[in-house]
Each structure stands twice: as C-alpha cells, then as structure tokens.
Design a protein around this motif. Structure first.
Motif, PDB file in Angstrom:
ATOM      1  N   LEU A 131      32.700  41.169  39.585  1.00  0.00           N
ATOM      2  CA  LEU A 131      33.242  40.193  40.531  1.00  0.00           C
ATOM      3  C   LEU A 131      34.129  39.180  39.809  1.00  0.00           C
ATOM      4  O   LEU A 131      35.225  38.843  40.276  1.00  0.00           O
ATOM      5  CB  LEU A 131      32.109  39.478  41.267  1.00  0.00           C
ATOM      6  CG  LEU A 131      32.520  38.348  42.214  1.00  0.00           C
ATOM      7  CD1 LEU A 131      33.481  38.847  43.285  1.00  0.00           C
ATOM      8  CD2 LEU A 131      31.288  37.713  42.854  1.00  0.00           C
ATOM      9  N   ARG A 132      33.677  38.728  38.664  1.00  0.00           N
ATOM     10  CA  ARG A 132      34.446  37.734  37.914  1.00  0.00           C
ATOM     11  C   ARG A 132      35.782  38.305  37.448  1.00  0.00           C
ATOM     12  O   ARG A 132      36.787  37.600  37.401  1.00  0.00           O
ATOM     13  CB  ARG A 132      33.627  37.242  36.721  1.00  0.00           C
ATOM     14  CG  ARG A 132      34.196  36.023  36.029  1.00  0.00           C
ATOM     15  CD  ARG A 132      33.187  35.324  35.146  1.00  0.00           C
ATOM     16  NE  ARG A 132      32.803  36.121  33.989  1.00  0.00           N
ATOM     17  CZ  ARG A 132      31.619  36.699  33.832  1.00  0.00           C
ATOM     18  NH1 ARG A 132      30.704  36.590  34.777  1.00  0.00           N
ATOM     19  NH2 ARG A 132      31.352  37.389  32.744  1.00  0.00           N
ATOM     20  N   TYR A 133      35.795  39.602  37.146  1.00  0.00           N
ATOM     21  CA  TYR A 133      37.018  40.243  36.675  1.00  0.00           C
ATOM     22  C   TYR A 133      37.834  40.841  37.827  1.00  0.00           C
ATOM     23  O   TYR A 133      38.878  41.440  37.588  1.00  0.00           O
ATOM     24  CB  TYR A 133      36.675  41.343  35.674  1.00  0.00           C
ATOM     25  CG  TYR A 133      36.348  40.836  34.287  1.00  0.00           C
ATOM     26  CD1 TYR A 133      37.129  41.193  33.194  1.00  0.00           C
ATOM     27  CD2 TYR A 133      35.263  39.997  34.067  1.00  0.00           C
ATOM     28  CE1 TYR A 133      36.830  40.744  31.916  1.00  0.00           C
ATOM     29  CE2 TYR A 133      34.944  39.534  32.803  1.00  0.00           C
ATOM     30  CZ  TYR A 133      35.737  39.900  31.729  1.00  0.00           C
ATOM     31  OH  TYR A 133      35.441  39.441  30.464  1.00  0.00           O
ATOM     32  N   ARG A 134      37.318  40.697  39.052  1.00  0.00           N
ATOM     33  CA  ARG A 134      37.982  41.266  40.236  1.00  0.00           C
ATOM     34  C   ARG A 134      38.190  42.777  40.052  1.00  0.00           C
ATOM     35  O   ARG A 134      39.270  43.317  40.277  1.00  0.00           O
ATOM     36  CB  ARG A 134      39.330  40.576  40.500  1.00  0.00           C
ATOM     37  CG  ARG A 134      39.220  39.086  40.792  1.00  0.00           C
ATOM     38  CD  ARG A 134      38.443  38.845  42.086  1.00  0.00           C
ATOM     39  NE  ARG A 134      38.520  37.462  42.537  1.00  0.00           N
ATOM     40  CZ  ARG A 134      37.587  36.542  42.280  1.00  0.00           C
ATOM     41  NH1 ARG A 134      36.511  36.874  41.564  1.00  0.00           N
ATOM     42  NH2 ARG A 134      37.715  35.329  42.750  1.00  0.00           N
ATOM     43  N   HIS A 135      37.115  43.444  39.656  1.00  0.00           N
ATOM     44  CA  HIS A 135      37.169  44.876  39.376  1.00  0.00           C
ATOM     45  C   HIS A 135      36.474  45.661  40.486  1.00  0.00           C
ATOM     46  O   HIS A 135      35.348  45.358  40.854  1.00  0.00           O
ATOM     47  CB  HIS A 135      36.486  45.171  38.035  1.00  0.00           C
ATOM     48  CG  HIS A 135      36.784  46.534  37.496  1.00  0.00           C
ATOM     49  ND1 HIS A 135      36.345  47.707  38.099  1.00  0.00           N
ATOM     50  CD2 HIS A 135      37.480  46.931  36.388  1.00  0.00           C
ATOM     51  CE1 HIS A 135      36.752  48.738  37.407  1.00  0.00           C
ATOM     52  NE2 HIS A 135      37.452  48.302  36.365  1.00  0.00           N
ATOM     53  N   PRO A 136      37.098  46.695  41.051  1.00  0.00           N
ATOM     54  CA  PRO A 136      36.484  47.473  42.130  1.00  0.00           C
ATOM     55  C   PRO A 136      35.298  48.306  41.644  1.00  0.00           C
ATOM     56  O   PRO A 136      35.279  48.777  40.504  1.00  0.00           O
ATOM     57  CB  PRO A 136      37.623  48.377  42.616  1.00  0.00           C
ATOM     58  CG  PRO A 136      38.549  48.474  41.449  1.00  0.00           C
ATOM     59  CD  PRO A 136      38.463  47.165  40.732  1.00  0.00           C
ATOM     60  N   VAL A 137      34.320  48.482  42.536  1.00  0.00           N
ATOM     61  CA  VAL A 137      33.097  49.193  42.182  1.00  0.00           C
ATOM     62  C   VAL A 137      32.551  49.929  43.398  1.00  0.00           C
ATOM     63  O   VAL A 137      32.693  49.463  44.531  1.00  0.00           O
ATOM     64  CB  VAL A 137      32.035  48.213  41.622  1.00  0.00           C
ATOM     65  CG1 VAL A 137      31.685  47.140  42.656  1.00  0.00           C
ATOM     66  CG2 VAL A 137      30.769  48.946  41.183  1.00  0.00           C
TER      67      VAL A 137
END
Length: 354
Positions: A153-159
């Motif tokens: 979330l902090r890195y704005r990375h999709p999961v």
C-alpha cells in the motif's frame, strides 16, 4: 493396500516418506501392537531468514509472473493440497508434517521492501497465496501477510490475494484503501457448501457460511472479490459447482474460476487414503474419473491441461461452469479490469522528469 485412520482436526495422520528420502521405514506388527488412540500433534513453527521473498515463474497457464508466500506448510490441512510435495525440499513429509511443521519467513516484509526499492524493478501485480494460505492460523500472531500488505500500500503496488480463511477480514482497512486505488483483487476459495464434507476435506479452514460472509463483507467495503471453486473433485463435490457459483454471486462475487483436482507426487496416495476412509463405496469411481481426466494417470502436469484436465468429464465440467457463469453474469461485471501499475512509487525515490 492398508489405509490409515485420520487424526482428529488434521487432514491426515500419515507421514509418508518424501520422494527424496534415501531410506524408507515400514511398520511391522510383531505381536505387541496395542490399539491406542493417536496422540495429539501440536503445530510447531520454525523461523526462517529467507534469501528472497518474491518468487517468479514463466508458466504460460498462470496469470501472474511473481508471487509471495510468507509461510511454508499450511495448518489448514486440506488433504488435496497440491503444495504438499513442496515440503519434501526441506526433508519433511508432505503428509502430517506439511500441516504441523510450519516455517515462517520472519524477514519477508524487509525483503519485500528491499526488492521494490531496486532501481530496475518493473511493477506488475504480485500474487499472495499461490502456494500456501497467507491467512492460515499462525498469521494471527505472526502478521507477516499484513506487514507485506502495508508495504504494498505504501508503495502503491498492485496485489492479488487468494484465501479460504475468514482472517482476511482483519485486514479490511488495508484492502479497502488498496481497492480505492484500484490496486487489489481478492479471490475466496470455496470448495463445498457442505459442512460435514468441509470438516474432513479441509479440517482447519473456515466453514462455507463464513467464506460467503467474507465475500459479502469485502464487497460491502468496495473490494473486488471473486470466487474460486477449487478443487472440483469428480463425484465428491463437482455436483455443487452451480450452487457454489450462485451462493457466491448472491454474496457479491463478480468473478469466478475453477480448478480440477490436482494430485502431484505424494498428494495422490494421501488423497486415495482419504477416499477409502471417508467415501469407501465411491473411491474406485472417483479415481477412475480422475484418470479419465488425466490421460489414464492420476495426474498430468502438462501446461494447459493441469488446471482443467481433458476428456468427456473435464469437458462437461467446463461447459457447466461456462453456462453458470454466463447465467449469473460473473466475469462480465466489475472485478476483472487490470490493476493499476502506473501509481507505483517507492517512497523517497525521485520520480523521472520525462
């Protein structure tokens, strides 16, 4: 062949030797055998300092090229679990050891952050839960899954996530924020709506009603959620396919998929023992149908065949799934859109000017 009685609360009481074991021990009745109840086996957790945390694959039939598994082994104890053979790599049994001797990757969160900070890292959705369940019971205390989600979330990375545990609702705060940014999709695995079948097939997982509640609650929080009907087992739960899809759709699922039973390596004898213990009159028929779907064997690992099988039964199952999905409007509504990779931004790194 002799069959072993199950242990209460466990998927199996067997500790089959793994395929790499140099020697194999066999029990022998010397006349002094006493029929006493099996001792309760307590789950033990070993801590591991992993070298890497993002596993990569180039499999043409898998929809992601990277994944994270915070734990080795899984306490859920699903007898059919295709991941059981992986325990052999640590010189442990894919049987009882797989669900009682677990390994927690204690430095997973730190490794994930280090990987995402590398200058050459190319963002693409990370899948969590591809091997063992990221929300199995030890996650309650270890919180490694939650730590990884906080980093993503902090890195704005999709999961993307897959689970059959109600514990996922603990992290609804993180998942809601990820969903708001179009960075997450959750799949809930529903194998059966029959509590008694669930009890023996997946002893330490959430019940069917609890999983439908998970779908409903995630949907209410705006989190894209789908249902994974897995595994579909001939003459065991395949008749429930349409019912599972209908119940999940009513709960709010917008996408669906299914996987045919997979029995690689040591999973085959474990599952066969389960069949003869719980469904002895059906066992031969079930195994016959499995072989019909796998070219005469209990398993075929070929790309393009391993997930869906082949032959008349597999084709009929695929057709039933397709018709039910179309009737219910699944895989057509929200929840199938690509996740947004453009927002990826490691904290503290300067963005490119051009």
């Amino acid at each position: 062949m002799s069959f072993v009685e199950p242990m209460r609360g466990r998927g199996t009481s067997q500790n089959l030797p793994n395929r790499f074991a140099p020697t194999v021990s066999e029990s022998h009745d010397d006349g002094w055998f006493q029929d006493v109840p099996a001792a309760r086996v307590v789950t033990e957790v070993r801590e591991e300092r992993a070298k890497t945390i993002i596993a990569r694959n180039t499999s043409p039939d898998i929809g992601f090229d990277r994944s994270i598994n915070p734990y080795r082994g899984c306490e859920h104890g699903c007898i059919y679990c295709y991941a059981r053979p992986s325990h052999a790599y640590w010189d442990m049994s894919p049987g009882l050891d797989f669900e009682t001797r677990l390994i927690a990757k204690t430095n997973a969160v730190m490794l994930l952050e280090q990987e995402l900070q590398k200058p050459g890292y190319q963002c693409a959705p990370i899948h969590m839960g591809g091997n063992t369940d990221i929300y199995q019971p030890i996650e309650r205390d270890r919180r490694i899954t939650r730590g990884c989600l906080e980093v993503l979330l902090r890195y704005r990375h999709p999961v993307t996530l897959v689970t059959k545990s109600a514990m996922v609702l603990r992290d609804v705060d993180l998942l809601s924020e990820l969903a708001r940014l179009r960075l997450v999709r959750v799949m809930v695995s529903v194998t059966t709506l029959d509590n008694e079948l669930k009890r023996t097939l997946e002893p330490r997982t959430a019940g069917p009603a609890a999983r439908l509640k998970v779908i409903r609650t995630l949907t209410e929080h705006g989190i894209p959620v789908g249902v994974m009907c897995a595994p579909m087992i001939p003459m065991v739960n395949d008749a429930e396919l349409e019912s599972i899809l209908e119940a999940a759709s009513e709960a709010g699922a917008t996408s669906a998929s299914y996987i045919l039973l997979r029995l690689p390596n040591e999973v085959a004898p474990l599952f066969e023992n389960w069949l003869h213990t719980h469904l002895p009159q059906r066992a031969a028929h079930v195994l016959s149908l499995v072989r019909q779907c796998r070219g005469g064997e209990l398993y075929d690992s070929s790309f393009g065949k391993r997930f869906k099988g082949e032959g008349p039964f597999a084709a009929l199952l695929a057709r039933r799934f397709s018709l039910a999905v179309k009737r219910l409007g699944l895989n057509e509504r929200d929840g199938r859109e690509p996740l947004d990779c453009s927002q990826f931004a490691p904290p503290g790194q300067q963005m490119a000017l051009l």
